[in-house]
Write an enzyme that holds these catalytic residues in place. Structure first.
Site, PDB file in Angstrom:
ATOM      1  CG  HIS A 153      -2.105  -0.889   1.098  1.00  0.00           C
ATOM      2  ND1 HIS A 153      -2.047  -2.220   1.412  1.00  0.00           N
ATOM      3  CD2 HIS A 153      -3.380  -0.650   0.679  1.00  0.00           C
ATOM      4  CE1 HIS A 153      -3.240  -2.779   1.203  1.00  0.00           C
ATOM      5  NE2 HIS A 153      -4.065  -1.850   0.750  1.00  0.00           N
ATOM      6  CE  LYS A 157      -3.821  -0.614   4.853  1.00  0.00           C
ATOM      7  NZ  LYS A 157      -5.090   0.007   5.261  1.00  0.00           N
TER       8      LYS A 157
END
Ligand code: NAD
Length: 264
Positions: A153, A157
């Site tokens: 990600h 995040k």
């Protein structure tokens, strides 16, 4: 609360200025089956997609006048629990895509579902729903194979591994009775040979990658790799809005995105 007639869903959006909140507003204003009646964010913000953004502190007070059928929430665990309380108080359905809840947080959310319809999904992509089904099938067909789960990600995040990776791990442990959460090994370092009853879990964070999940199965001189890559957050927003339209007017209870997919 609406009882599911054909008038547009009256929608409230929390975390409206976040990455996902913006996507939800963009998608909502383009849909005829949804009208945004309230959008809030913790910090003050200019209108987004032509929708005025109110301070989050006013959310509970504004629910009465705005009279939404459903709230779509992508914020953080602590905020989601506050919004869930307000939804229970005002009898409004809640769709949340927030991830990273503690066990206690999840239990509190489940309590809320005894008074209003609540749908929680770590991933609102139909592709991820298909990936999960494929993973269950592969794990069933390949007993005893080594399994490694990798997610990637963007560098903003917060929670790791991702909520989606957790869901995939639960699916695997459900199918493989010899594996449990205690067998998850998060990364490896030093002298760390692999045990047979082990699931390797790897969380990578880099750049602006929206979300990638890969399940690797290997043994018997062969490997199977099942991978999903998200190309645009709009996929999650569309899924969350589909879920909100589906959820409003239903009985109080705990629902998942699979329920939406199974019925549409
Ligand atoms: P983000 O940090 O970009 O946005 C979060 C937003 O929520 C911010 O605007 C922040 O100001 C706001 N916020 C936080 N607390 C608040 C509060 N108390 N009141 C009002 N606003 C508040 O994060 P993001 O990338 O949009 O992700 C949000 C959550 O959604 C994360 O948990 C993420 O893992 C999850 N997510 C889920 C899916 C899915 O399909 N289920 C997809 C993407 C992200």
């Amino acid at each position: 609360m609406s009882t599911g007639d054909s008038s547009p869903l009256r929608l409230a959006v929390t975390g409206a200025a976040g990455r996902m909140g913006r996507e939800v507003l963009d998608a909502a204003v383009d849909r005829e089956d949804v009208v945004v009646v309230l959008a809030v964010n913790r910090s003050e913000t200019e209108p987004i997609a032509g929708v005025a953004i109110d301070p989050a502190a006013e959310f509970a007070d504004r629910l009465g006048d705005a009279d939404p059928d459903a709230v779509v929430d992508f914020t953080g665990p602590a905020s989601t629990l506050e919004y869930a309380d307000a939804c229970a108080e005002a009898d409004v359905a809640l769709v949340t895509g927030t991830t990273g809840f503690s066990e206690d947080g999840l239990a509190t959310l489940r309590e809320t579902a005894s008074s209003v319809p609540l749908l929680k999904a770590a991933n609102f992509s139909r592709g991820i729903a298909a990936l999960r089904r494929a993973v269950r099938e592969a794990v069933t067909a390949l007993p005893g194979y080594d399994i490694e789960v990798t997610e990637t990600h963007h560098n903003g995040k917060r929670d790791a591994p991702s909520g989606t990776a957790h869901t995939i791990l639960e699916d695997i442990e459900d199918v493989r009775s010899d594996l449990s959460p205690a067998d998850r090994v998060h990364g490896r370092e030093g002298d760390a040979p692999r045990e047979s009853a082990e699931i390797g879990v790897h969380a990578r964070r880099a750049g602006d990658i929206i979300g990638e999940h890969e399940v690797l199965l290997a043994d018997n001189h062969e490997t199977v790799e099942l991978t999903h890559r998200s190309g645009d957050r709009g996929v999650f927003a569309a899924g969350a809005l589909d879920a909100a339209v589906w959820l409003a007017g239903r009985d109080a209870g705990w629902y998942t995105f699979d329920d939406v997919i199974d019925e549409s």
